[in-house]
Design an enzyme around this catalytic site. Sequence first.
Site, PDB file in Angstrom:
ATOM      1  N   ASP A  90       0.822  -1.214   0.000  1.00 37.72           N
ATOM      2  CA  ASP A  90       0.000   0.000   0.000  1.00 37.72           C
ATOM      3  C   ASP A  90       0.853   1.260   0.000  1.00 37.72           C
ATOM      4  OD1 ASP A  90      -2.619  -1.285   0.123  1.00 37.72           O
ATOM      5  OD2 ASP A  90      -1.845  -2.078   2.008  1.00 37.72           O
ATOM      6  N   LYS A 100       1.253  -2.797   4.460  1.00 38.99           N
ATOM      7  CA  LYS A 100       0.473  -3.771   3.711  1.00 38.99           C
ATOM      8  C   LYS A 100      -0.788  -4.101   4.498  1.00 38.99           C
ATOM      9  CE  LYS A 100       2.282  -7.291   1.810  1.00 38.99           C
ATOM     10  NZ  LYS A 100       1.248  -7.050   0.768  1.00 38.99           N
ATOM     11  N   GLU A 109       0.211 -12.789   4.598  1.00 35.91           N
ATOM     12  CA  GLU A 109       1.280 -12.158   3.810  1.00 35.91           C
ATOM     13  C   GLU A 109       2.578 -12.102   4.612  1.00 35.91           C
ATOM     14  OE1 GLU A 109      -1.310  -9.259   0.853  1.00 35.91           O
ATOM     15  OE2 GLU A 109      -0.714  -8.481   2.796  1.00 35.91           O
TER      16      GLU A 109
HETATM   17  C1  5RP Z   1      -3.411  -7.050   0.776  1.00 36.59           C
HETATM   18  C2  5RP Z   1      -2.234  -6.204   0.523  1.00 36.59           C
HETATM   19  C3  5RP Z   1      -2.044  -5.726  -0.867  1.00 36.59           C
HETATM   20  O1  5RP Z   1      -0.863  -6.242  -1.367  1.00 36.59           O
HETATM   21  C4  5RP Z   1      -2.020  -4.233  -0.869  1.00 36.59           C
HETATM   22  O2  5RP Z   1      -3.208  -3.771  -0.264  1.00 36.59           O
HETATM   23  C5  5RP Z   1      -1.911  -3.656  -2.274  1.00 36.59           C
HETATM   24  O3  5RP Z   1      -3.077  -3.919  -2.972  1.00 36.59           O
HETATM   25  P1  5RP Z   1      -3.317  -3.412  -4.443  1.00 36.59           P
HETATM   26  O4  5RP Z   1      -2.342  -4.107  -5.319  1.00 36.59           O
HETATM   27  O5  5RP Z   1      -4.753  -3.809  -4.736  1.00 36.59           O
HETATM   28  O6  5RP Z   1      -3.156  -1.913  -4.474  1.00 36.59           O
HETATM   29  O7  5RP Z   1      -1.437  -5.907   1.367  1.00 36.59           O
HETATM   30  O8  5RP Z   1      -3.568  -7.315   2.134  1.00 36.59           O
END
Ligand code: 5RP
Length: 232
Positions: A90, A100, A109
């Site tokens: 994020d 994240k 993750e």
């Molecule tokens: C999920 C995550 C994602 O990797 C993060 O939110 C990025 O998401 P996106 O690729 O949709 O922007 O941490 O828990």
Amino acid sequence: MDKAQQDALKKAAGIEAAKLVTSGMVAGLGTGSTVRFLVDELGRRVKEEGLDFTGVTTSRRTQEQAESYGIRIVNIDDVDHIDLTIDGADEVDKNFNGIKGGGAALLWEKIVAINSSKIVWIVDESKVVDTIGAFPLPVEVIPFGAGHVIKKFEAKGYKPVLRLDAEGQPVRTDENNYVVDLHLGRIEHPEDLAQDLITTVGVVEHGLFLNMVDKVIVGDPNGPRVMTNSNK
Ligand code: 5RP
């Protein structure tokens, strides 16, 4: 940047990262919209190029998508190592500290990440920041007593918000926990915050991934570029 432009950058980063997966590897597959492009490309390579690898996924969503392409997905405890994990993020700063969990998958993750020899993140350029914290920091919390954890966060000025779904119900993670998002604005001392969060009873994990990633592939209008972490 509008959504179509952002998606194009995410897709370019995902396609670039898919080149890192080779036959015989055990690859960790992250979660989110950027990873969806990665998995699409890996699915194409499995079908058209005979790529043959084993995947460990960080969410049931990614597992379903990968299996729909015939990618072999196994339980993390059925492999003794993970060669490379590719995931989204994020936010990430120049010290390779990241947030994240925007997709509520932060616990799996982090478990996949810490068991991986190499970690690569794929992001569009809007995710690269000077100081992390503008993106609300996700914290995975056990439902029992979650209200008290939220009150403790409020008292500390962390501005917590319980994440709700479209029906107004608490979002549940793949482990059936809640997610509390902390609206911090700027995180000046991420290590101290991480320590405080992880020692709060009821917290399972937080979305601070500090100096864990080896490379970040950034979708940029001039083409994907790579940030390499030399301090890991
Ligand atoms: C999920 C995550 C994602 O990797 C993060 O939110 C990025 O998401 P996106 O690729 O949709 O922007 O941490 O828990």
